[in-house]
Enzyme design. Structure first.
Site, PDB file in Angstrom:
ATOM      1  N   TYR A   1       2.049   2.037  -3.454  1.00 21.15           N
ATOM      2  CA  TYR A   1       0.883   2.859  -3.993  1.00 21.15           C
ATOM      3  C   TYR A   1       0.666   4.272  -3.897  1.00 21.15           C
ATOM      4  O   TYR A   1       0.316   4.987  -5.048  1.00 21.15           O
ATOM      5  CB  TYR A   1       0.028   1.492  -3.771  1.00 21.15           C
ATOM      6  CG  TYR A   1      -1.490   1.860  -4.822  1.00 21.15           C
ATOM      7  CD1 TYR A   1      -1.465   2.000  -6.131  1.00 21.15           C
ATOM      8  CD2 TYR A   1      -2.362   2.928  -4.136  1.00 21.15           C
ATOM      9  CE1 TYR A   1      -3.047   1.762  -6.156  1.00 21.15           C
ATOM     10  CE2 TYR A   1      -3.562   3.409  -4.730  1.00 21.15           C
ATOM     11  CZ  TYR A   1      -3.674   2.925  -5.980  1.00 21.15           C
ATOM     12  OH  TYR A   1      -4.733   3.127  -7.145  1.00 21.15           O
ATOM     13  N   ASP A   2       0.572   4.447  -2.454  1.00 20.70           N
ATOM     14  CA  ASP A   2       0.363   5.763  -2.867  1.00 20.70           C
ATOM     15  C   ASP A   2       1.303   6.628  -3.068  1.00 20.70           C
ATOM     16  O   ASP A   2       0.966   8.197  -3.249  1.00 20.70           O
ATOM     17  CB  ASP A   2      -0.220   5.752  -0.527  1.00 20.70           C
ATOM     18  CG  ASP A   2      -0.264   5.183  -0.041  1.00 20.70           C
ATOM     19  OD1 ASP A   2      -1.804   5.009  -1.086  1.00 20.70           O
ATOM     20  OD2 ASP A   2      -0.906   5.057   1.010  1.00 20.70           O
TER      21      ASP A   2
ATOM     22  N   LYS B   1     -26.668 -13.521  -6.165  1.00 24.89           N
ATOM     23  CA  LYS B   1     -27.334 -12.181  -6.621  1.00 24.89           C
ATOM     24  C   LYS B   1     -27.406 -11.355  -5.578  1.00 24.89           C
ATOM     25  O   LYS B   1     -27.290 -11.412  -4.309  1.00 24.89           O
ATOM     26  CB  LYS B   1     -29.089 -12.973  -6.379  1.00 24.89           C
ATOM     27  CG  LYS B   1     -30.242 -11.589  -6.269  1.00 24.89           C
ATOM     28  CD  LYS B   1     -31.458 -11.878  -6.992  1.00 24.89           C
ATOM     29  CE  LYS B   1     -31.721 -10.816  -7.490  1.00 24.89           C
ATOM     30  NZ  LYS B   1     -32.201 -10.158  -6.168  1.00 24.89           N
TER      31      LYS B   1
ATOM     32  N   CYS C   1     -66.386   1.872   7.683  1.00 20.50           N
ATOM     33  CA  CYS C   1     -65.203   2.097   7.581  1.00 20.50           C
ATOM     34  C   CYS C   1     -64.301   3.164   8.588  1.00 20.50           C
ATOM     35  O   CYS C   1     -65.542   3.849   9.060  1.00 20.50           O
ATOM     36  CB  CYS C   1     -65.037   3.488   6.487  1.00 20.50           C
ATOM     37  SG  CYS C   1     -63.196   3.445   5.548  1.00 20.50           S
TER      38      CYS C   1
ATOM     39  N   ASP D   1       0.569  -1.109  -0.494  1.00 24.75           N
ATOM     40  CA  ASP D   1      -0.150  -0.054   0.024  1.00 24.75           C
ATOM     41  C   ASP D   1       0.989   1.369   0.098  1.00 24.75           C
ATOM     42  O   ASP D   1       0.633   1.813  -0.872  1.00 24.75           O
ATOM     43  CB  ASP D   1      -0.919   0.132   1.184  1.00 24.75           C
ATOM     44  CG  ASP D   1      -2.221  -1.517   1.195  1.00 24.75           C
ATOM     45  OD1 ASP D   1      -2.492  -1.686  -0.048  1.00 24.75           O
ATOM     46  OD2 ASP D   1      -2.367  -1.371   2.299  1.00 24.75           O
TER      47      ASP D   1
ATOM     48  N   GLU E   1     -23.822  -4.145 -10.264  1.00 21.18           N
ATOM     49  CA  GLU E   1     -24.017  -4.291  -8.707  1.00 21.18           C
ATOM     50  C   GLU E   1     -23.388  -3.225  -7.849  1.00 21.18           C
ATOM     51  O   GLU E   1     -22.087  -3.559  -7.818  1.00 21.18           O
ATOM     52  CB  GLU E   1     -24.885  -5.335  -7.975  1.00 21.18           C
ATOM     53  CG  GLU E   1     -26.273  -6.240  -8.196  1.00 21.18           C
ATOM     54  CD  GLU E   1     -27.749  -5.226  -8.310  1.00 21.18           C
ATOM     55  OE1 GLU E   1     -27.568  -4.914  -7.098  1.00 21.18           O
ATOM     56  OE2 GLU E   1     -27.558  -5.038  -9.093  1.00 21.18           O
TER      57      GLU E   1
ATOM     58  N   LYS F   1     -33.724 -17.830  -5.055  1.00 23.80           N
ATOM     59  CA  LYS F   1     -33.967 -16.510  -3.525  1.00 23.80           C
ATOM     60  C   LYS F   1     -33.840 -17.657  -2.406  1.00 23.80           C
ATOM     61  O   LYS F   1     -34.698 -18.776  -2.329  1.00 23.80           O
ATOM     62  CB  LYS F   1     -35.372 -15.611  -3.541  1.00 23.80           C
ATOM     63  CG  LYS F   1     -35.915 -14.305  -4.498  1.00 23.80           C
ATOM     64  CD  LYS F   1     -34.324 -13.331  -4.052  1.00 23.80           C
ATOM     65  CE  LYS F   1     -35.578 -11.838  -4.707  1.00 23.80           C
ATOM     66  NZ  LYS F   1     -35.949 -11.193  -4.181  1.00 23.80           N
TER      67      LYS F   1
HETATM   68  O1  D41 Z   1     -25.888  -9.880  -8.203  1.00 25.45           O
HETATM   69  C1  D41 Z   1     -26.878  -9.458  -9.081  1.00 25.45           C
HETATM   70  N1  D41 Z   1     -28.154  -8.760  -7.583  1.00 25.45           N
HETATM   71  C2  D41 Z   1     -27.606  -9.460 -10.061  1.00 25.45           C
HETATM   72  C3  D41 Z   1     -29.011  -8.697 -11.061  1.00 25.45           C
HETATM   73  C4  D41 Z   1     -27.159  -9.963 -11.092  1.00 25.45           C
HETATM   74  N2  D41 Z   1     -26.033 -11.245 -11.157  1.00 25.45           N
HETATM   75  N3  D41 Z   1     -27.168 -10.268 -12.044  1.00 25.45           N
HETATM   76  C5  D41 Z   1     -28.700  -9.362 -12.660  1.00 25.45           C
HETATM   77  N4  D41 Z   1     -28.960 -10.212 -14.768  1.00 25.45           N
HETATM   78  C6  D41 Z   1     -30.073  -9.107 -14.438  1.00 25.45           C
HETATM   79  C7  D41 Z   1     -30.696  -9.341 -15.953  1.00 25.45           C
HETATM   80  C8  D41 Z   1     -30.610 -10.895 -16.256  1.00 25.45           C
HETATM   81  C9  D41 Z   1     -32.190  -9.268 -16.138  1.00 25.45           C
HETATM   82  C10 D41 Z   1     -29.507  -8.421 -16.895  1.00 25.45           C
HETATM   83  C11 D41 Z   1     -29.682  -8.772 -12.334  1.00 25.45           C
HETATM   84  C12 D41 Z   1     -30.184  -8.170 -12.448  1.00 25.45           C
HETATM   85  N5  D41 Z   1     -30.735  -7.956 -14.053  1.00 25.45           N
HETATM   86  C13 D41 Z   1     -30.844  -6.771 -11.789  1.00 25.45           C
HETATM   87  N6  D41 Z   1     -30.802  -5.853 -10.837  1.00 25.45           N
HETATM   88  C14 D41 Z   1     -32.118  -5.246 -10.752  1.00 25.45           C
HETATM   89  C15 D41 Z   1     -32.735  -5.293 -11.409  1.00 25.45           C
HETATM   90  C16 D41 Z   1     -32.296  -6.464 -12.197  1.00 25.45           C
END
Ligand code: D41
Length: 668
Positions: free
Chosen positions: A37-38, A116, A408, A34, A174, A315
């Protein structure tokens, strides 16, 4: 040092620094200490201080802009940012896989898998390899310009690196905050007696939506790309994983958990593996995402509403906690729906404190047998409203049963339940102040007319002081600036801002306007379909239920809701007043594709291509291809010796296309 030498050294230093950044952030393999780099960064800063004429906006010293913004500018996404469909269990995943195999007429499809991230989606545009504009996802079509803040994220390159650099590239990904940065930020907030952030997602959102980039720069945000939008370049992409690999070569951070899957079974194994490692990851994730890997296959799958059919978010199960029901009250919604709400002993679920949970309707209360005083499990899934899952019967002591009020609680009108409906409704209509209030809140909300500065408390005051009776009255406020500025929480500045926001909202789109009216069961997608189909407002107002049902995602119930909304005298008056002030741009054809939402039937022998090829090409443009003709069919394409489908089309008055006409349509 003379200018020429300085210039050469500055260029050299920028390259060296960018390379080290790449090793550190993208490869996750720091290659210098580091301190070193600095030292390099300081040397560059010194040169630029001595020779300010050498400063370029893509220099690593120029991440933080000098002046805060006064507001965010709107940015239109040329390629819309779609959303993701959800799966919650293995059956949903199997169904997803089955749909894909059926539509592609395959037996096995290769997927890409990634985590995700629980952050905020953004789009970053590189023009000739230089970062030009970055925008939030917004509603998927229009977002906010956050370039000044995105530039402060150290892992996002200001210039792309490597070979075969693209002419134009929109990186989608993201923005998120690691657990560590989140803790550090909250420690600072605590020491300064500032408000703590409830979770990393909120902290990331709050940091990205700062007008002053200096604040964002202190917030330590991270970024992983998940795809691309607009693109012009030499590299010809064939698969999703190829895109991510190439982005990484160009210096863009990509999740290290991205993998190729050969079957749905691989996907289920991946989900299990990530679930087990979830808590040891340095950032928050709320599931995993699977995408059909082959881009041609993606194209053939097309879209439904706003989500691609080729991707799904699997999910994680929502978090549950135990608490006590202190009371059950009812809330009156925009359409008069009476929703029972459990008031709870405050409980911390999945990162936030919950004090209310929905009980949906009376049937739901009966089925779950929830009583006042009961101990219950509460579930909170992502950003949705928390709900009561079940009662813990063993802990039941003294409880009282809930009874639905007959009138109501807000306006005193009767509460009724329609045949076959689960919900009870207040019959007061717009004369019920709760419904009126909700209608106004909806009208000004972000996805509707997006009028800033009109929170619930202000709207209540406007109604109570008689300044506003309906949404149309909002536009008379400009003449009452003084009265407005004397309201509580208002003042001159806020009043002026509000009037300006109202003025701005007068220019909108047809779909937003339709959505803003708050017709029962007409959400964003339906409003969009209506705008796309009718192109103007007047034909929608006067459409019969039959005409409305021509639209593929509108059934009899919604058609009835729309038709009867426009018949109400009260609504007619409000709409007339609104039409005098609000204007919308001409409706553009759908950005996703011109055939989105249309249904085709093909019959007879085509001479230039097989029926299957015709089908694939229509699917790729977002159309549906069906095997049978109905009132909802938009076009019947007929070749040589067409069968009974052609006759049916004639009977029903469905439009027909020759092969030549189809070819022209596809070419357009
Ligand atoms: O990591 C995520 N949150 C993530 C979001 C991801 N890994 N892939 C994503 N792929 C899409 C599409 C397939 C529609 C291009 C997404 C999102 N969309 C997304 N994030 C927020 C709205 C949509």
């Amino acid at each position: 040092m003379i200018l020429q030498q300085a210039s050469k050294r500055a260029t050299e230093l920028r390259e060296i620094i960018n390379q080290h950044n790449y090793h550190y952030y993208v490869l996750d393999e720091p290659d210098i200490p580091d301190a070193e780099y600095d030292r390099l960064l300081r040397e560059l800063t010194d040169i630029e201080t001595e020779f300010p004429e050498l400063i370029v906006s893509s220099s690593p010293t120029q991440r933080v802009g000098a002046t805060p913004l006064s507001e965010f500018e709107q940015v239109k996404h040329v390629v819309p940012m779609l959303s993701l469909g959800n799966a919650f269990n293995e059956e949903d995943m199997q169904a997803f896989n089955k749909r894909i195999n059926e539509r592609l007429e395959t037996e096995r499809v290769a997927y890409s898998a990634e985590t995700k991230l629980d952050g905020l989606a953004v789009s970053i545009l590189y023009d000739n390899a230089e970062l030009k504009i970055a925008a939030t996802r917004g509603d998927g079509y229009t977002g906010e310009n956050v370039t000044h803040n995105i530039r402060t994220i150290s892992s996002i390159p200001l210039n792309l690196l490597g070979d075969d650099l693209p002419e134009l590239l929109e990186v989608r990904g993201e923005v998120f905050m690691t657990h560590k940065s989140f803790e550090e930020l909250n420690n600072i907030q605590r020491n300064n007696n500032d408000k703590l952030f409830v979770n990393p997602r909120n902290a990331a959102a709050g940091s990205l939506r700062q007008l002053d980039p200096k604040i964002t720069a202190q917030r330590s945000l991270s970024f992983f790309a998940y795809g691309i939008g607009d693109y012009k370049g030499k590299v010809d992409f064939k698969s999703h994983t190829q895109i991510l690999k190439q982005l990484k070569l160009w210096g863009i951070p990509v999740s290290p958990e991205t993998k190729e899957m050969n079957s749905i079974q691989d996907c289920l194994d991946y989900y299990r593996d990530i679930s087990e490692r979830r808590t040891s990851l340095p950032y928050e994730i709320d599931g995993v995402v699977f995408k059909v890997n082959n881009l041609l296959q993606q194209q053939a799958m097309g879209f439904v509403s706003r989500s691609p059919r080729w991707a799904i978010a699997y999910k994680f199960p929502p978090v549950e906690e135990m608490t006590k029901v202190l009371d059950i009250e009812v809330q009156v919604g925009r359409t008069g729906a009476i929703t029972p709400v459990a008031r709870l002993e405050p409980v911390f679920v999945g990162g936030v404190t919950i004090t209310n949970a929905t009980l949906h309707n009376l049937d739901d209360i009966k089925r779950k047998d929830v009583r006042i005083g009961d101990w219950v499990y509460i579930r909170r899934a992502g950003d949705v409203i928390p709900e009561v899952v079940r009662v813990i019967k063993e802990k039941r002591r003294r409880v009282t049963e809930f009874t639905m009020p007959e009138v109501c609680p807000v306006c005193g009108a009767d509460i009724e339940r329609q045949e076959g409906e689960a919900v009870f409704r207040c019959m007061g209509g717009i004369s019920c102040s709760a419904q009126n209030l909700q209608a106004i809140i909806h009208f000004v909300s972000r996805k509707a007319l997006n009028i800033d500065g009109l929170g619930e408390k202000i709207i209540i005051q406007l109604i109570e002081t008689g300044l506003v009776n309906s949404v149309a009255d909002l536009y008379t406020l400009a003449d009452k600036r003084d009265t407005l500025s004397k309201l509580e929480r208002m003042g001159k500045k806020s009043a002026n801002n509000l009037i300006e926001a109202l003025e701005k909202s007068k220019k909108t789109t047809l779909e937003r306007f339709i959505y803003a009216l708050g017709i029962r069961e007409v959400g964003e997608a339906t409003a969009r379909s209506l705008a796309q189909y009718f192109k103007a407002f007047e034909p929608i107002e006067s459409a019969s239920t039959d005409e409305l049902e021509q639209i593929s995602d509108i059934g009899p119930v919604v058609a009835h809701n729309i038709h009867s909304f426009f018949q109400q005298k009260h609504n007619k008056e409000i709409i007339e007043a609104l039409k005098k002030v609000i204007h919308w741009e001409a409706v553009e054809t759908n950005l996703l594709s011109s055939l989105e939402g249309m249904t085709f039937v093909i019959t007879g022998t085509l001479s230039s291509m097989g029926r299957d090829e015709a089908k694939q090409r229509l699917l790729a443009l977002g159309a549906k291809v069906s095997g049978s003709v109905s009132k909802k069919t938009n076009y019947v394409v007929y070749g040589d010796s067409p069968g009974s489908k052609y006759e049916k089309a004639m009977q029903l008055g469905v439009k027909t296309l020759t092969e030549q006409e189809l070819l022209k349509l596809l070419a357009d």
